[in-house]
Design an enzyme around this catalytic site. Structure first.
Site, PDB file in Angstrom:
ATOM      1  CB  ALA A  67      23.694  56.692  62.262  1.00  0.00           C
ATOM      2  N   GLY A 113      21.185  54.736  58.073  1.00  0.00           N
ATOM      3  CA  GLY A 113      20.048  55.282  58.809  1.00  0.00           C
ATOM      4  C   GLY A 113      19.079  56.055  57.918  1.00  0.00           C
ATOM      5  CD  GLU A 116      18.785  51.116  59.495  1.00  0.00           C
ATOM      6  OE1 GLU A 116      19.587  51.977  59.892  1.00  0.00           O
ATOM      7  OE2 GLU A 116      18.674  49.995  60.014  1.00  0.00           O
ATOM      8  CD  GLU A 138      23.544  50.326  58.055  1.00  0.00           C
ATOM      9  OE1 GLU A 138      23.592  49.796  56.915  1.00  0.00           O
ATOM     10  OE2 GLU A 138      22.683  51.153  58.366  1.00  0.00           O
TER      11      GLU A 138
END
Ligand code: NAI
Length: 700
Positions: A67, A113, A116, A138
């Site tokens: 992200a 991300g 994910e 993360e």
């Protein structure tokens, strides 16, 4: 930002979504992408012949790096963070429940991300490129994965591996990912899209790949698995980081509930952590690592280094040769005799063999690396080197001598770097013919693990020489700071008063365990006395002498160090130091006979750990401030990165300068003055602190 996604329909009815975020080297996920996906869903849902969707990257370097962290910084409350995560969740839920199956085609790095997003797809195909690596890093930013990673990963690959990947932030390479069921297929990059399309079609036809999921034994052993994960995290982090502990809870509670409930639990944790102090500090550290890159831009293309020659095949020389070969360069080590070079070669091989045993290198990769390392007892082969790094004994005359010999056999443009840990580079270069090509490259031990490289420029160092050193450092994956020259440069110098203070505490009668424990509890990965044993008491004393000579009373060393050396205590290397080392074992215990060599003798007195921490921490902060004031550091950020990645400074403090900002220069100054009153010149405050305290200025 728009224009990130391009859509193409293949003849077989599979849509290919190519992601290429403009202006970024790697794709990052941001809110802007949601609108673009909205349009894609419309197209696909409006096409009755659509049979599958492949998400692929338009960037050669990788799939998706995660992200966009810049978006995190703008968030100020947990609620906002949860709302941000919710948007991501909505998109991924839509992908997951789409009637037309989505397949991720992963080439290169796929993190956070990106992983994910791929987990929400019905299938995943990875390229066999060695750069392909999939992970959820993360926790390194003080977060839990916030787009379903804590829920979908364990449900796909099982609890043990899911926990391991999330807690350790470890990436899996393509083949390992396939063995783990994280990807369904590995394919050459040239046919990645085709294989992903074929997988989408197969899934559309009802052929779902088999995945391990959470195994029955894992379900039965849940309490054991989670409590073991917790104790591992506690042992590793001392409980200083909330994110991994929270991740365990989220995975535990989430996998005991439905996916939807699990995702809610994850969102809550993500939101709370994101606005927490630790994550904020770690995100700052992340940005700082980017800033130091911008501070030393490299020409495009960067200087070419195909061969590096290394003088000294000892611990450091061999470590440097190994990491150079790891990164595709040829490395040649020269030492004084056959025994030394073969020892060095053995050390390098040992590192790779260990990685082979762990499964992260194949036998072929080990031999390819070994082929890139050569050894010699003379200067043969030095002519082609673009860079020579010396890691011979820490002795000015020896270093000057090898520099002279090197200049006689290398090309006119070859850069000479010294890996000294304390000697000023200017002194080493004093009689050099090409002084502009001499600089310092200070590595940290063990070289293959420690993430920092400190490059030291003298006033004569040419920009090109610095560029060569920085290019080398970045190529081997280090955070590189460039600092000015002086005894101990930045890292050794900032650490010195800290280590010195620990030794003074010993002389005052505090026990080895109490000092080490106080600083570990404070957040340093190892205690200072353990560190002194690791570095070598003789080496430490030598460095201390150099710095004492240069900086006077502030670096006043305690008297008993010489007695320790005379007693044959060198530390870990001869299994005799402050600790006793059992042969072949990692464990150690304090050798209480060491106290007989100190003024207070065997009787040890108790001291409040806060007092120990205050003295050592402030010694560190103060010397860092001196380094900035004297121009050894060009910017506070270099000191912060150097301290965190080279010296294990607790990252949630953000480094010494962030720490001074946090405590306030005024408060730091007052503490130093009080300590100066108690202990004398060792705590003479850096004048820059008085200046900042007076004006209320901050380093950031
Ligand atoms: P070491 O004692 O393990 O290795 C030094 C090697 O240099 C030995 O193999 C020796 O035979 C060789 N050598 C000596 N004179 C030579 C010559 N004229 N030509 C070729 N080889 C020669 O020492 P270590 O720990 O590898 O340190 C090397 C340098 O790196 C020192 O300057 C040290 O201060 C610095 N350094 C050490 C760190 C550490 O943690 N050990 C960290 C950062 C820097």
């Amino acid at each position: 930002m728009t224009g990130m996604l391009t859509t193409r329909r293949r003849d077989d009815g599979v849509f290919v979504l190519s992601l290429d975020v403009p202006g970024e080297k790697l794709n990052v996920l941001s809110l802007g992408l949601l609108d673009e996906f909205e349009a894609v869903f419309k197209t696909i849902e409006g096409d009755a012949t659509a049979r599958g969707v492949v998400i692929i990257s338009g960037k050669p370097e990788g799939f998706i790096a995660g992200a966009d962290i810049k978006q995190f910084v703008a968030v100020t409350t947990a609620q906002e963070a949860i709302a941000l995560a919710s948007k991501g969740h909505e998109l991924l839920n839509r992908i997951e429940t789409s009637k037309v199956p989505f397949v991720a085609a992963i080439n290169g790095i796929c993190l956070g991300g990106g992983t994910e997003l791929s987990l929400a797809c019905a299938g995943r195909v990875a390229s066999d490129d060695p750069k392909t690596a999939i992970g959820l890093p993360e926790v390194q930013l003080g977060l839990v994965p916030g787009m379903g990673g804590t829920q979908r990963l364990p449900r796909l690959v099982g609890l043990a591996l899911g926990l391991d990947m999330i807690l350790s932030a470890r990436n899996l390479k393509a083949t390992k990912a396939m063995r783990a069921g994280l990807v369904d297929e590995v394919a050459p990059r040239s046919i990645l899209e085709d294989r992903a399309a074929a997988l989408a079609l197969a899934i559309a036809a009802g052929k779902r790949p088999v995945r391990p999921g959470i195994k029955l034994v894992e379900r039965l052993a849940r309490p054991v698995i989670f409590s073991k994960a917790r104790s591992t995290v506690m042992a590793k982090t001392g409980g200083h980081y909330p994110a991994p502990l929270r991740a365990i809870e989220v995975i535990k509670d989430g996998t005991a509930a439905s996916l939807a409930a699990g995702l809610e639990i994850e969102k809550q944790a993500f939101g709370e952590l994101l606005v927490g102090e630790v994550s904020r500090a770690l995100v700052n550290v992340f940005f700082a690592t980017q800033d130091i890159k911008k501070a030393v831009p490299l020409p495009d293309p960067p200087p070419e280094i195909s061969k590096v020659c290394i003088l000294g095949a000892g611990l450091m020389g061999a470590g440097i040769a190994g990491i150079a070969a790891d990164s595709g360069m040829r490395a040649r080590m020269k030492d004084r005799d056959d025994a030394s070079v073969s020892k060095g070669l053995g050390y390098v091989r040992g590192i790779w063999e260990e990685r082979r045993k762990r499964g992260s290198l194949s036998s072929r990769e080990v031999s390819q690396r070994m082929d890139r390392v050569s050894v010699a007892t003379d200067y043969s082969g030095f002519k082609q080197a673009e860079l020579v790094i010396e890691a011979v004994f820490e002795d000015l005359n020896v270093k000057r001598q090898v520099l002279k010999e090197t200049e006689d056999v290398t090309s006119e443009t070859c850069v000479f770097a010294s890996n000294t840990s304390s000697l000023p580079i200017t002194d080493i270069a004093q009689n050099a013919k090409r002084r502009d090509l001499v600089l310092g490259m200070h590595f940290f031990s063990p070289v293959h693990k420690m993430p920092l490289l400190e490059v030291i420029e003298t006033k004569d160092t040419a920009r090109r020489a610095t560029e060569v050193a920085v290019a080398f450092g970045r190529r081997i994956g280090k955070h590189v700071i460039v600092v000015g020259d002086g005894p101990g440069f930045f890292t050794t110098r900032a650490l010195s008063p800290y280590m010195n203070e620990a030794a003074h505490l010993l002389e005052e009668g505090v026990s080895v365990e109490a000092i080490d424990k106080a600083m570990r509890d404070f957040g340093f990965p190892v205690g200072p006395i353990t560190l002194l044993d690791e570095v070598g008491i003789d080496v430490g004393a030598k460095v201390q002498k150099i710095l004492h000579h240069a900086f006077g009373a502030r670096m006043d060393p305690p008297k008993s160090m010489e007695k320790l050396i005379a007693d044959g205590r060198l530390g870990r290397k001869n299994a005799k130091g402050f600790y006793r080392y059992a042969e072949g074992s990692k464990s150690k215990e304090v050798d209480a006979t060491v106290y007989a060599l100190m003024p207070e003798g065997a009787g040890r007195k108790a001291m409040d750990p806060k007092v120990i921490q205050e003295r050592l921490f402030h010694a560190f902060l103060n010397e860092s401030a001196y380094c900035l004031q004297e121009g050894i550091l060009r910017k506070p950020v270099d000191g912060d990165i150097g301290a965190i990645f080279g010296l294990g400074f607790p990252p949630w403090w953000g480094g010494p300068f962030r720490a001074i900002d946090k405590l306030g220069a005024k408060a730091v100054l007052e503490t130093l003055k009080r300590l100066q009153g108690q202990h004398g010149a060792r705590f003479d405050p850096a004048p820059i602190l008085a200046e900042y305290a007076g004006s209320g200025r901050r380093f950031y």
